[in-house]
Design an enzyme around this catalytic site. Sequence first.
Site, PDB file in Angstrom:
ATOM      1  CD  GLU A 190      -9.237   7.208  -6.516  1.00 45.00           C
ATOM      2  OE1 GLU A 190      -8.588   7.464  -5.480  1.00 45.00           O
ATOM      3  OE2 GLU A 190      -9.284   6.064  -7.020  1.00 45.00           O
ATOM      4  CG  HIS A 234       1.950   8.903  -6.261  1.00 45.36           C
ATOM      5  ND1 HIS A 234       2.576   7.766  -6.709  1.00 45.36           N
ATOM      6  CD2 HIS A 234       0.783   8.504  -5.707  1.00 45.36           C
ATOM      7  CE1 HIS A 234       1.828   6.715  -6.421  1.00 45.36           C
ATOM      8  NE2 HIS A 234       0.732   7.136  -5.811  1.00 45.36           N
TER       9      HIS A 234
END
Length: 377
Positions: free
Chosen positions: A97, A166
Amino acid sequence: MSGIINRKMATRGISALNMNQFLLGSRVFASRNFSSATKEMTVRDALNSALDEEMSADPKVFIMGEEVGEYQGAYKITKGLLNKYGPQRVLDTPITEAGFTGMGVGAAYHGLKPVIEFMTFNFSMQAIDHIINSAAKSNYMSAGQISVPIVFRGPNGAAAGVGAQHSQCYAAWFGACPGLKVLAPYSSEDARGLLKAAIRDPDPVVFLENELLYGESFPVSAEVLDSSFSLPIGKAKIEREGKDITITAFSKMVGYALKAAEILAKEGISAEVINLRSIRPLDRSTINASVRKTNRLLTVEEGFPQHGVGAEICASVVEESFEYLDAPVERISGADVPMPYAANLERMAVPQIEDIVRGAKRACYRAAKSVPMAATA
């Protein structure tokens, strides 16, 4: 990867005109004739069609992220786009990322319009320096000389059974940062209109979707289906009018608030439900106008209670409409704990419809204050 981007960017050796001519080679034009009748559309299809139409309309728009191309997107939001626009505009990346977000910001510096997909916004923490220090601050630090037209999008907030790492909501995180615009769609109309507006915007936009809403269908009009359609950034929508209490919510919680309003209506409480749509800028005028009419406020969000979106709304109402309040403001939020993995504990950690109903009743003095709340700030 960097070679692909370099071939697309306006470098010293390639003029802006030549760059546009190069990119026009992969541009696809499609005409659409829409029926005037209302039809159903899933949030997934709304996002996909918005990306498709904006890529067709502007050759500077491209998508980059993990599995956005060959796999058609982890949630199939980018389905069909690789075949239509090719690998130079739909770029699969490694699991890095920080790398591809930084490349996207650099491309935006040079006049392209990247759409960066995070498989989940939890992974955006790997790239937060590029989002906050590079994208959000460059326009200010350059005295307006550098625009950063980039969209960071992907699923945000709790899904189901994916644990503490998450399941976080990043609305308040990014909403606190000057230089960013932060959007959180609920319906297909929201998803389509706000994503189009985000891509067209000259500033960096954080676009917070919800995984559990992707498969939900909503009615959309011919106007919404038109390729020129977009929604204004910074404007909330009153989803349901009422006179007894104002309920603010965003993303999935809008649906919960609407269901709670139906239950409250059966008990004689008329709730006005506001879909925030935009976290930053926040539509303070619509919120305060509603509170001045209903004289009560209940905020709902999935995120943590401390320093949350609801806290900012409460502060705004106290500052601008305190004399109109007939009861203390109520906040419903996620529990102040990391998300549990066990399903029964997970349900207790996020707001439920019954929590909203109880909170509204308390604000209307229709329930005892000692009633325990599963997810209350």
